[in-house]
Design a protein around this motif. Structure first.
Motif, PDB file in Angstrom:
ATOM      1  N   ASP A 411       0.453  -0.977   0.223  1.00  0.00           N
ATOM      2  CA  ASP A 411      -0.070   0.126   0.291  1.00  0.00           C
ATOM      3  C   ASP A 411       0.774   1.264  -0.197  1.00  0.00           C
ATOM      4  O   ASP A 411       0.557   1.914  -0.463  1.00  0.00           O
ATOM      5  CB  ASP A 411      -1.061  -0.054   1.032  1.00  0.00           C
ATOM      6  N   GLN A 412       1.963   0.917   0.864  1.00  0.00           N
ATOM      7  CA  GLN A 412       2.860   2.539   0.704  1.00  0.00           C
ATOM      8  C   GLN A 412       3.363   2.933  -0.981  1.00  0.00           C
ATOM      9  O   GLN A 412       3.432   4.140  -1.185  1.00  0.00           O
ATOM     10  CB  GLN A 412       3.825   2.075   1.913  1.00  0.00           C
ATOM     11  N   GLU A 413       3.841   2.050  -1.080  1.00  0.00           N
ATOM     12  CA  GLU A 413       4.463   1.670  -2.794  1.00  0.00           C
ATOM     13  C   GLU A 413       3.367   2.188  -3.404  1.00  0.00           C
ATOM     14  O   GLU A 413       4.061   2.340  -4.678  1.00  0.00           O
ATOM     15  CB  GLU A 413       5.141   0.396  -2.896  1.00  0.00           C
ATOM     16  N   ASP A 414       2.327   1.596  -3.403  1.00  0.00           N
ATOM     17  CA  ASP A 414       1.163   1.485  -4.640  1.00  0.00           C
ATOM     18  C   ASP A 414       0.288   2.937  -4.798  1.00  0.00           C
ATOM     19  O   ASP A 414      -0.560   3.651  -4.855  1.00  0.00           O
ATOM     20  CB  ASP A 414       0.793   0.795  -4.487  1.00  0.00           C
ATOM     21  N   GLY A 415       1.201   3.969  -3.498  1.00  0.00           N
ATOM     22  CA  GLY A 415       0.131   5.185  -3.268  1.00  0.00           C
ATOM     23  C   GLY A 415      -0.804   5.823  -2.638  1.00  0.00           C
ATOM     24  O   GLY A 415      -2.072   6.426  -2.455  1.00  0.00           O
ATOM     25  N   PHE A 416      -1.038   4.304  -1.160  1.00  0.00           N
ATOM     26  CA  PHE A 416      -2.521   4.880  -0.755  1.00  0.00           C
ATOM     27  C   PHE A 416      -1.863   5.330   0.370  1.00  0.00           C
ATOM     28  O   PHE A 416      -1.324   5.245   1.246  1.00  0.00           O
ATOM     29  CB  PHE A 416      -3.350   3.514  -0.089  1.00  0.00           C
ATOM     30  N   GLY A 417      -3.515   6.125   1.455  1.00  0.00           N
ATOM     31  CA  GLY A 417      -2.756   7.534   2.304  1.00  0.00           C
ATOM     32  C   GLY A 417      -1.445   8.265   2.070  1.00  0.00           C
ATOM     33  O   GLY A 417      -1.099   9.112   3.685  1.00  0.00           O
ATOM     34  N   LEU A 418      -2.043   8.802   1.052  1.00  0.00           N
ATOM     35  CA  LEU A 418      -1.135  10.047   1.051  1.00  0.00           C
ATOM     36  C   LEU A 418      -2.214  10.968   1.979  1.00  0.00           C
ATOM     37  O   LEU A 418      -2.931  11.392   1.694  1.00  0.00           O
ATOM     38  CB  LEU A 418      -0.832  10.482  -0.718  1.00  0.00           C
ATOM     39  N   ALA A 419      -1.082  11.673   2.564  1.00  0.00           N
ATOM     40  CA  ALA A 419      -1.527  13.208   2.909  1.00  0.00           C
ATOM     41  C   ALA A 419      -0.843  14.551   2.916  1.00  0.00           C
ATOM     42  O   ALA A 419       0.167  14.774   2.653  1.00  0.00           O
ATOM     43  CB  ALA A 419      -0.257  12.550   4.437  1.00  0.00           C
TER      44      ALA A 419
END
Length: 438
Positions: A411-419
Motif C-alpha cells: 500500500d505504501q508503494e502503491d500510493g495509498f494514504g497520501l497525506a
C-alpha cells in the motif's frame, strides 16, 4: 529518479468493486465511485516496464532482470486529479453541509476540550474506550446533510482550508454559487473550486462463444463505468531510485490500457512537475516556526499546537480506522526523527471504501479490503515543546499507510494514504455560547 506521468483516459473507466462477476446473463460489473491507487500503480508499472525495455509485449519486457528489479523497487504516488491546470483533492470530511432555502449552510466539525473529564463523550465502543483521550465535537446538527455534496475541492481552496483561512460564510457563498451554476448548466464566473462525483455509464455486452467465435443467444451482461469530465487527467509519480540509467532520453508518450476491459488511455511524461511539493502558502505559514523569532514576540505565541491530517487517497491501517503508528493505549504518535509527539484528539471518518483487484499470479480476484476513505481527517494535539513543522513539510503527499507485506499488498508503494497536513484550533465553549456548567 522521480518523474510525473499524466494519464488521459480516452474511454470511460471500469474500476470494479470486489463483488464476484462473470458473463452470466443479467450480471453487472459495478464500478467504484473513485479510482483506486492500486489500479493506477499497476498500469504505471506495466507501462513503464515496457518503456524501459523498448517493448510492447509484457512477457518480453518482464523477462529482463533489470526491468523486474526496477519495477519491484518503484514507488508510486497518486492519483491526483487535474482539470484545466488545477489540481483537485477529495472533499474534506470535517465539514457539514445543509441546504436551507436554496442556500448551502456550512458548519465545521471541531473537537472541543471538555471542561471536565469525559464530559459529553462516551467513547468509541460499548466499553467507552478512549473516553478520556478523544474530545467531543462541539457542534452536532440534527439536520439532514446535503445530498449533492461535492466530491472534490481545488488545491487552492484546500490549502486555505488546511490553514484555517476560510470561514463558514466563505464556504457557503462559494458552494451556493457553484450549485446554482450546476443547476442552470452555465459555467461559473471563475474556475470552479468544486467538482461533483463522476458520472456513470452503463454498457450492454454479449458473451462470445470461444469455440465458434460468435455471440451467444440471450447472454447479455452489463458493465458500469466512470466518465471523467472532458479534459480531466490523472497525475501520478513513479520513483525508480538508482535505476535511472535505464530511462530513455526521449520523454515518454504512449497509449496504454487502463482499468477493466482494457480501456485506452494516453500517458505522457511531465518534466519538473511541482504538484508533489509543499505549496508556498503552506510553507509561508509553517516555516517561521522552524526558525527562532528575532523580534520581541515570544516564540510560543506562534507555536503550532494542533496538527490536522487529511487523506488525499484511501489509506490502509492495520487497526482499522487507527494507524499503527498511533499507540493503541495512549493514542500518541511519536516521531523521533522530527522531535515531535502528537496525540490524537478526534477523527472524521465516513464509511470505509472497498478496494480489491486482480491477482495475475493466482488468476483470481483479490480479497476485498476495507480502506479508510479519502477525505478523512485526523486531529492531533502537539505534546510537549516539539515543533511539527518539519514533519508537515517532509511528509506532504507521502504515504502514511501501514505496511502490509505479509498479505502481499504494497500500500505504501502503491500510493495509498497520501497525506495533506495543516493546522486547526479547538472549538471554544464561550464562542459557541455554551456554558461550562448547566
Amino acid at each position: 529518479m522521480k518523474t510525473t506521468i499524466r494519464i488521459e483516459p480516452l474511454d470511460p473507466i471500469l474500476n470494479r468493486d470486489g463483488r464476484p462477476f462473470d458473463t452470466t446473463p443479467g450480471a453487472t460489473a459495478r464500478s467504484l465511485d473513485f479510482i483506486a491507487p492500486s489500479a493506477v500503480a499497476g498500469t504505471v508499472r506495466t507501462m513503464v516496464g515496457k518503456y524501459l525495455s523498448s517493448s510492447t509485449v509484457v512477457d518480453d519486457s518482464f523477462n529482463s532482470e533489470s526491468v523486474v528489479k526496477a519495477m519491484a523497487r518503484a514507488t508510486i504516488r497518486g492519483p491526483l486529479y487535474e482539470l484545466n491546470g488545477m489540481i483537485y483533492y477529495p472533499f474534506p470530511q470535517d465539514l457539514d453541509l445543509y441546504e436551507v432555502d436554496k442556500k448551502i449552510i456550512v458548519s465545521y466539525r471541531r473537537p472541543l476540550a471538555p471542561p471536565r473529564a469525559c464530559m459529553g463523550f462516551l467513547g468509541t465502543d460499548r466499553d467507552g474506550r478512549y473516553e478520556q483521550d478523544l474530545w467531543p465535537v462541539a457542534e452536532a446538527s440534527a439536520q439532514k446533510g446535503w445530498k449533492n455534496r461535492p466530491a472534490f475541492v481545488s488545491a487552492e481552496w484546500m490549502h486555505n482550508w488546511l490553514l484555517e483561512k476560510l470561514t463558514p460564510e466563505d464556504w457557503s457563498a462559494a458552494l451556493t454559487e457553484w450549485w446554482e451554476n450546476q443547476g442552470a448548466g452555465k459555467p461559473a464566473s471563475q474556475p470552479a473550486h468544486f467538482l461533483a462525483s463522476f458520472a456513470r455509464e452503463t454498457r450492454v455486452h454479449t458473451s462470445i462463444d470461444d469455440e465458434l467465435g460468435v455471440a451467444k443467444d440471450k447472454h447479455l451482461f452489463d458493465t458500469e463505468m466512470l466518465v471523467l469530465l472532458d479534459g480531466m487527467t490523472l497525475l501520478t509519480e513513479i520513483n525508480i531510485g538508482d535505476q535511472a540509467e535505464h530511462w530513455p532520453d526521449e520523454p515518454m508518450s504512449t497509449l496504454h490500457t487502463f482499468g477493466g476491459k482494457r480501456r485506452l488511455a494516453h500517458s505522457s511524461e511531465v518534466k519538473n512537475s511541482a504538484v508533489w511539493d509543499v505549496p508556498d502558502v503552506i510553507l509561508k505559514d509553517i516555516r517561521p516556526h522552524n526558525e527562532p523569532d528575532k523580534s520581541n514576540k515570544s516564540d510560543h505565541a506562534d507555536k503550532i499546537t494542533h496538527v490536522r491530517l487529511v487523506l488525499a487517497t484511501p489509506a490502509f491501517f492495520a487497526k482499522g480506522w487507527l494507524p499503527r503508528w498511533v499507540d493503541t493505549d495512549t493514542l500518541e504518535a511519536d516521531f523521533p526523527k522530527y522531535g515531535v509527539r502528537l496525540k490524537l484528539r478526534w477523527a472524521c471518518i465516513p464509511r470505509w471504501q472497498p478496494v480489491s483487484g486482480w491477482s495475475y499470479s493466482k488468476r483470481q480476484e483479490k480479497a476485498v479490503r476495507r480502506m479508510v476513505s479519502a477525505g478523512s481527517v485526523y486531529f492531533f494535539e502537539v505534546q510537549g515543546d516539539g515543533d511539527p513543522a518539519p514533519l508537515m513539510e517532509e511528509l506532504w503527499l507521502t504515504s502514511v499507510s501501514d505496511p502490509n507485506r505479509r498479505k502481499g499488498a504494497f500500500d505504501q508503494e502503491d500510493g495509498f494514504g497520501l497525506a495533506l497536513w495543516g493546522t486547526w484550533e479547538p472549538a471554544s465553549l464561550m464562542k459557541r455560547g455554551m456554558k461550562n456548567e448547566q
